[in-house]
Design an enzyme around this catalytic site. Sequence first.
Site, PDB file in Angstrom:
ATOM      1  N   GLY A   1       0.805  -1.211   0.000  1.00 22.08           N
ATOM      2  CA  GLY A   1       0.000   0.000   0.000  1.00 22.08           C
ATOM      3  C   GLY A   1       0.840   1.262   0.000  1.00 22.08           C
ATOM      4  O   GLY A   1       2.054   1.231   0.116  1.00 22.08           O
TER       5      GLY A   1
ATOM      6  N   ARG B   1       3.081   6.484   2.179  1.00 21.66           N
ATOM      7  CA  ARG B   1       3.357   7.915   2.340  1.00 21.66           C
ATOM      8  C   ARG B   1       2.843   8.707   1.139  1.00 21.66           C
ATOM      9  O   ARG B   1       3.342   9.781   0.839  1.00 21.66           O
ATOM     10  CB  ARG B   1       4.856   8.149   2.499  1.00 21.66           C
ATOM     11  CG  ARG B   1       5.687   7.562   1.375  1.00 21.66           C
ATOM     12  CD  ARG B   1       7.142   7.814   1.592  1.00 21.66           C
ATOM     13  NE  ARG B   1       7.955   7.140   0.596  1.00 21.66           N
ATOM     14  CZ  ARG B   1       9.260   7.248   0.513  1.00 21.66           C
ATOM     15  NH1 ARG B   1       9.897   8.014   1.352  1.00 21.66           N
ATOM     16  NH2 ARG B   1       9.928   6.586  -0.406  1.00 21.66           N
TER      17      ARG B   1
ATOM     18  N   LYS C   1       3.462  12.574  -2.653  1.00 18.65           N
ATOM     19  CA  LYS C   1       4.368  11.578  -2.081  1.00 18.65           C
ATOM     20  C   LYS C   1       5.181  12.245  -0.979  1.00 18.65           C
ATOM     21  O   LYS C   1       5.791  13.288  -1.196  1.00 18.65           O
ATOM     22  CB  LYS C   1       5.305  11.022  -3.145  1.00 18.65           C
ATOM     23  CG  LYS C   1       6.279   9.974  -2.606  1.00 18.65           C
ATOM     24  CD  LYS C   1       7.143   9.403  -3.709  1.00 18.65           C
ATOM     25  CE  LYS C   1       8.125   8.377  -3.166  1.00 18.65           C
ATOM     26  NZ  LYS C   1       8.985   7.810  -4.242  1.00 18.65           N
TER      27      LYS C   1
ATOM     28  N   ASP D   1       7.273   6.696   8.804  1.00 20.85           N
ATOM     29  CA  ASP D   1       6.764   7.997   9.256  1.00 20.85           C
ATOM     30  C   ASP D   1       5.953   8.719   8.194  1.00 20.85           C
ATOM     31  O   ASP D   1       5.450   9.816   8.425  1.00 20.85           O
ATOM     32  CB  ASP D   1       7.919   8.887   9.722  1.00 20.85           C
ATOM     33  CG  ASP D   1       8.981   9.113   8.640  1.00 20.85           C
ATOM     34  OD1 ASP D   1       8.698   8.831   7.457  1.00 20.85           O
ATOM     35  OD2 ASP D   1      10.080   9.573   8.982  1.00 20.85           O
ATOM     36  N   GLY D   2       5.824   8.120   7.021  1.00 22.13           N
ATOM     37  CA  GLY D   2       5.017   8.735   5.961  1.00 22.13           C
ATOM     38  C   GLY D   2       5.693   9.876   5.231  1.00 22.13           C
ATOM     39  O   GLY D   2       5.061  10.547   4.410  1.00 22.13           O
TER      40      GLY D   2
ATOM     41  N   ARG E   1       3.003  14.390  -7.919  1.00 21.14           N
ATOM     42  CA  ARG E   1       3.286  13.631  -9.129  1.00 21.14           C
ATOM     43  C   ARG E   1       2.002  13.214  -9.830  1.00 21.14           C
ATOM     44  O   ARG E   1       0.928  13.163  -9.219  1.00 21.14           O
ATOM     45  CB  ARG E   1       4.160  12.421  -8.805  1.00 21.14           C
ATOM     46  CG  ARG E   1       3.608  11.453  -7.782  1.00 21.14           C
ATOM     47  CD  ARG E   1       4.661  10.412  -7.418  1.00 21.14           C
ATOM     48  NE  ARG E   1       4.067   9.277  -6.707  1.00 21.14           N
ATOM     49  CZ  ARG E   1       4.728   8.175  -6.380  1.00 21.14           C
ATOM     50  NH1 ARG E   1       5.999   8.053  -6.709  1.00 21.14           N
ATOM     51  NH2 ARG E   1       4.125   7.187  -5.740  1.00 21.14           N
TER      52      ARG E   1
ATOM     53  N   ARG F   1      -1.154  -0.856 -10.317  1.00 23.18           N
ATOM     54  CA  ARG F   1      -0.024  -1.686 -10.716  1.00 23.18           C
ATOM     55  C   ARG F   1      -0.348  -3.154 -10.503  1.00 23.18           C
ATOM     56  O   ARG F   1      -1.412  -3.495  -9.986  1.00 23.18           O
ATOM     57  CB  ARG F   1       1.235  -1.265  -9.984  1.00 23.18           C
ATOM     58  CG  ARG F   1       1.264  -1.440  -8.491  1.00 23.18           C
ATOM     59  CD  ARG F   1       0.515  -0.414  -7.655  1.00 23.18           C
ATOM     60  NE  ARG F   1       0.760   0.964  -7.990  1.00 23.18           N
ATOM     61  CZ  ARG F   1       1.886   1.621  -7.702  1.00 23.18           C
ATOM     62  NH1 ARG F   1       2.837   1.001  -7.050  1.00 23.18           N
ATOM     63  NH2 ARG F   1       2.021   2.866  -8.037  1.00 23.18           N
TER      64      ARG F   1
ATOM     65  N   ASP G   1       4.773  -4.426  -7.074  1.00 23.44           N
ATOM     66  CA  ASP G   1       4.102  -3.203  -6.643  1.00 23.44           C
ATOM     67  C   ASP G   1       4.679  -1.966  -7.304  1.00 23.44           C
ATOM     68  O   ASP G   1       4.153  -0.865  -7.118  1.00 23.44           O
ATOM     69  CB  ASP G   1       4.159  -3.054  -5.118  1.00 23.44           C
ATOM     70  CG  ASP G   1       5.581  -2.977  -4.596  1.00 23.44           C
ATOM     71  OD1 ASP G   1       6.340  -3.916  -4.843  1.00 23.44           O
ATOM     72  OD2 ASP G   1       5.932  -1.974  -3.940  1.00 23.44           O
TER      73      ASP G   1
END
Length: 527
Positions: free
Chosen positions: A110, A113, A133, A145-146, A203, A210, A280
Amino acid sequence: MTNHGFTLFVFISAVASTTCRDEQDFCESKVCNEREFKQNHFYTNEKTYGEIPLTLSHRLLDALPLDELDGPVSRPVRGCVFSESRPTPLKEPLTLAAASQFGYWAGQLGDGRAHFLGEYTNRKGERWELQLKGSGKTPYSRSGDGRAVIRSSVREFLCSEAMHFLGVPTSRALSLVVSEEPVWRDLFYNGNVIKERGAVVLRLARSWFRIGSLEILTRTGELDVLRTLLDFIIEEYFKSIAMNDPDKYVVFFSRVVNETAHLIAHWMSVGFAHGVCNTDNFSLLSITIDYGPFGFMESYDPNFVPNTSDDEGRYSIGAQANVGLFNLQKLLEALKPLLTSDQLSQCRQTLREYSQTYQQRFHELFKAKLGFLGNQETDSYVIAFLLKLMEDTGADFTMTFRQLSGVTMSQLQTGSIPPSMWALSDLLSHEYFRDWVQLYLKRLSRMESDSDAARQHRMQGVNPRYVLRNWMAESAIRKAEKNDFSEVALLQKTLTEPFVEQEEAERAGYSSKPPSWAQQLRVSCSS
């Protein structure tokens, strides 16, 4: 249509810079409010506050199941394609700067971040999905921590644009925002944790789905969600496939197999190694996504591995085609519950043809790099012979082909290669180089209606002078970490015209021999 207040969404499976022309498309899109951009898009030391108002379509969220729970708490997620989560704001002030892993099933990955904003339609009628992102934790962050750091964000910002202007299908990146917020990273996973600065990249891609997006649903037995998602993907992104076709999944699989083979052949033609070719990180639309520890090969070496985390060299540049096949096998396993036995047999046959499809496209691209017209039986041998000489001598991949684009047949015949053609000069030392030159000249002489000037022009249009070498990115990163984005801007400008010689780029040494310190550079999955 939703006037968005920044409650964003993340994909359940694992998940980059546009230049002024695409920013203009963004600003003039039918569903986005206008905003101004300064010409160079880099605001050194300019502090930015507030939100950018966007009107975005959430068509995907209306069509696909949403997680019943919300919030970024890490947890197993089932029965949905998206989870709702709010980005964690970066600490102000801000500076606007511009699945199956390593062969093993890794479980739920998943977007740990990344947050999906929605989609917009530009003035050309093209739909793009927007994603942040480094924007904070999500249900898929696990122990992360994302966040993302300047180092990796600059690399993705620049490389996604470099690939686009090289003609390689890719995601794009619209902006890069840098913060003073500290982010702690163990760069080489050796216990040496250092403090870096946080950054967020906005982005874009036609789709962020995917292979892993489908793979996880089959693994967890969520076949109803699998069918819903697959039907949506086909209807939205594979318009030529009729939804009432009983073999639509077979046609879809065939399309992904062929386009994946073409994508990897294109990577090879520009010397690009992705670095982490997990399922992924492989797009169902066969575009390049998730720029991490990538690298453009310098000295030609089929065993080139850009990612120091890849101890076994699983994702070396020479192994990418085989890894693509492995990932497509995993895609077929994901589709298997939806296929009849006859359809499964057809898909397996398509998979057996993958290698031939890849080799044919690789052959076509390298013929163009050598300026060949038409087909000759010896073409494959001439290509392979040259690559072997390059491997033996460690000749620079990019500049060997570029300098072949500038050398004359007479210079090759007499061996009078100018000293400025440093990559070809390396090849001159090989005992069999003269033999290859004779084969090459003989092949060129068979193109009777061609001229030396025409050949050079064709070759210069497909052999770049500039690619994003790791040392170039590293030089820009070191400056960016000190709030100097001048080299990021120069690289962005240079890489939008990679086939054209540029005065500033030449002064910066972007087509010269890499500096000695470049050999010591290492990149990893840490970002």
